[in-house]
Design an enzyme around this catalytic site. Structure first.
Site, PDB file in Angstrom:
ATOM      1  N   GLU A 135       6.549  -1.983  -2.274  1.00 29.46           N
ATOM      2  CA  GLU A 135       7.273  -0.756  -2.640  1.00 29.46           C
ATOM      3  C   GLU A 135       8.315  -1.039  -3.717  1.00 29.46           C
ATOM      4  O   GLU A 135       8.518  -0.253  -4.646  1.00 29.46           O
ATOM      5  CB  GLU A 135       7.946  -0.151  -1.411  1.00 29.46           C
ATOM      6  CG  GLU A 135       6.952   0.437  -0.414  1.00 29.46           C
ATOM      7  CD  GLU A 135       7.652   0.863   0.865  1.00 29.46           C
ATOM      8  OE1 GLU A 135       7.744   2.072   1.098  1.00 29.46           O
ATOM      9  OE2 GLU A 135       8.110  -0.011   1.626  1.00 29.46           O
ATOM     10  N   HIS A 171     -10.782   8.876  -8.793  1.00 39.49           N
ATOM     11  CA  HIS A 171     -10.033  10.048  -8.303  1.00 39.49           C
ATOM     12  C   HIS A 171      -9.568   9.842  -6.855  1.00 39.49           C
ATOM     13  O   HIS A 171      -9.426  10.806  -6.095  1.00 39.49           O
ATOM     14  CB  HIS A 171     -10.861  11.346  -8.355  1.00 39.49           C
ATOM     15  CG  HIS A 171     -11.558  11.590  -9.643  1.00 39.49           C
ATOM     16  ND1 HIS A 171     -11.064  12.427 -10.625  1.00 39.49           N
ATOM     17  CD2 HIS A 171     -12.723  11.095 -10.130  1.00 39.49           C
ATOM     18  CE1 HIS A 171     -11.898  12.442 -11.659  1.00 39.49           C
ATOM     19  NE2 HIS A 171     -12.904  11.636 -11.383  1.00 39.49           N
ATOM     20  N   SER A 200      11.765  -1.788  10.820  1.00 43.54           N
ATOM     21  CA  SER A 200      12.610  -0.607  10.815  1.00 43.54           C
ATOM     22  C   SER A 200      13.730  -0.808  11.822  1.00 43.54           C
ATOM     23  O   SER A 200      13.544  -1.461  12.851  1.00 43.54           O
ATOM     24  CB  SER A 200      11.769   0.612  11.201  1.00 43.54           C
ATOM     25  OG  SER A 200      12.596   1.633  11.711  1.00 43.54           O
ATOM     26  N   LYS A 236       7.351  -0.755  13.484  1.00 40.27           N
ATOM     27  CA  LYS A 236       7.070  -0.735  12.039  1.00 40.27           C
ATOM     28  C   LYS A 236       7.053  -2.119  11.389  1.00 40.27           C
ATOM     29  O   LYS A 236       7.892  -2.965  11.649  1.00 40.27           O
ATOM     30  CB  LYS A 236       8.128   0.109  11.308  1.00 40.27           C
ATOM     31  CG  LYS A 236       8.108   1.590  11.638  1.00 40.27           C
ATOM     32  CD  LYS A 236       6.826   2.298  11.208  1.00 40.27           C
ATOM     33  CE  LYS A 236       6.703   2.467   9.707  1.00 40.27           C
ATOM     34  NZ  LYS A 236       7.714   3.368   9.161  1.00 40.27           N
TER      35      LYS A 236
END
Ligand code: ARG
Length: 469
Positions: A301, A167, A288, A294
């Protein structure tokens, strides 16, 4: 009276000639072409044609000399295609017609014999089966490479304990290699699933002709042998329209994508400042354009994101085949792009997953500094009580109270003094501390398939042997 051959503006005669008195509408031609993607099947189409022609010569439908000419020219055409010297045109619709037309241009009547006892329905089914078979073999190599990447880091990470989650809540501690091998298991099922699918792919459909077979004396067992097919389709009606193997293959790819996606999801979280479990190799990240600090986990992804199209492709194929009547229907032409796309997507994902899995660095200190948060050893304490004779339900309740006592004071279970523990359960002895904290809980494990260090070491050995490492 000689029949007038319909020709479109480019003057290219269609393979169907005869009955037509009208040229194909240009819009229809563009709508129905498949050469823009089935050009990918040129190798399979040529292999299928050579095997077919060899069989035709075995049974005397073409002479040995004619077969020799057909084979030689088909191989030359293959070379031309590979060299990029072959011209494709939507007028010739698909790969079968392109190759056959070129053969006829070169050989005249001998080339016109190749299509004896064969239909394009035969060809597309055979080509697709050959292509899927090759794709499966490639995927098996890629899945093995990914497993090797995970197994390859097991020894190095043997001393690292990470939290196991259920969970998405901290549950029980596990050895990092136990986690690495959990993915090897998933990819093993994927590989076995592909090999199982391969059995149903590896069936000869060629010779079903249009749908009823042929009155010509062909020898399908020979064609199967030449193409390495293990079986010969027993029913021409069934085999000519069978695309179960396409759907099955698309499912197998979707399942791989789903496994990759779950892994990508976990590692995206792991690479966050909040988790800080893992440092991803920068070669697989991007920055970025606005935030200089970043380093984004784009590879992961995209592996996760591209799963959508792979799942979508499976859905497309299921809907495509729903309610189709027996044997070939032109609808089936729509099956190629989804499997090409799923294969391209999943193989590219696997190719990136392997180096990424191998090279990502565990942030050992950060993991260790928080491994004893979250009472990962509560189950270990409960099992200690069970071994001391306390019924499971009671042991669960006792440990629940101990966890609550520790929580309110912000301490670990191992920081509760022995006499206090005994007030909850007199069965507890001083050795209880051996079973507490993440490392105590891991060391206490015993069962087959558990994260017990001895069991994990056995599994690592087994995997290394299986992968020939
Ligand atoms: N291009 C077709 C396909 O991909 C194969 C040709 C069969 N066409 C036909 N009109 N019988 O399914």
């Amino acid at each position: 009276m000689t029949a007038k051959k319909p020709a479109n503006k480019s003057g290219i005669a269609k393979a169907w000639g005869g009955v037509f008195t009208e040229a194909t509408d240009k819009r229809m031609e563009l709508f129905s072409e498949s050469i823009s993607y089935d050009y990918r099947l040129y190798k399979e189409d040529i292999a299928g044609s050579i095997a077919h022609a060899r069989m035709l010569s075995d049974v005397g439908l073409v002479t040995a000399k004619e077969f020799g000419q057909i084979q030689k020219n088909l191989k030359e055409i293959e070379k031309e295609i590979e060299a990029g010297n072959f011209e494709y045109t939507t007028e010739k619709e698909d790969i079968h017609m392109h190759i056959e037309a070129e053969l006829i241009r070169r050989l005249g009547d001998v080339g016109r014999k190749l299509h004896t006892a064969r239909s394009r329905n035969d060809q597309i089914s055979t080509d697709t089966r050959l292509w899927v078979r090759g794709a499966i073999d490639r995927l098996c190599v890629l899945l093995r490479d990914l497993q090797k990447a995970f197994v390859g880091r097991c020894d190095r990470d043997l001393d690292v304990i990470i939290p196991g989650y259920t969970h998405t809540q901290r549950a029980q501690p596990v050895l990092a290699p136990h986690y690495w091998l959990s993915y090897c298991e998933k990819f093993e099922r994927d590989l076995q699933r592909l090999l199982d699918c391969r059995k149903r792919v590896n069936v000869l459909s060629l010779g079903a002709a249009a749908c009823a077979g042929t009155s010509l004396p062909i020898d399908r067992a020979k064609t199967a042998e030449y193409l390495g097919f293990e079986k010969v389709g027993r029913n021409s009606l069934d085999i000519s329209g069978d695309r179960d193997f396409v759907i099955e293959f698309a499912f197998d790819l979707a399942q791989i994508a789903i496994h990759l996606s779950g892994w990508a999801e976990e590692w995206i979280w792991w690479s966050t400042c909040e988790f800080n479990f893992i440092k991803l190799p920068q070669a697989f990240c991007t920055g970025s354009s606005i935030m200089p600090q970043k380093v984004n986990p784009d590879t992961l992804e995209l592996i996760r994101g591209k799963t959508a199209r792979v799942v979508g492709n499976l859905q497309s194929l299921l809907v495509l085949m729903k309610g189709l009547p027996q044997a070939y229907n032109r609808d089936m032409q729509e099956d190629k792009e989804p499997i090409f796309d799923s294969f391209d997507t999943v193989s590219a994902s696997l190719e990136l997953a392997a180096p990424l899995a191998a090279r990502a660095e565990l942030n050992r200190e950060a993991i260790a500094s928080r491994i004893d948060a979250g009472y990962l050893d509560a189950t270990s304490l409960m099992e200690y009580l069970i071994r001391a004779g306390v019924p499971q339900r009671s042991a669960h309740g006792i440990v629940g109270h101990l966890v609550r006592a520790a929580m309110t004071r912000g301490i670990r279970l191992s920081e509760i003094p022995l006499d206090e523990m005994r007030r909850y359960a007199p069965q507890i002895d001083a050795d209880v501390y051996d079973y507490l904290d993440a490392d105590g809980a891991v060391r206490a494990m015993k069962s087959y398939g558990s994260t017990a260090p001895a069991e994990v070491k056995k599994q690592i050995r087994r995997w290394k042997k299986q992968l020939g490492e």
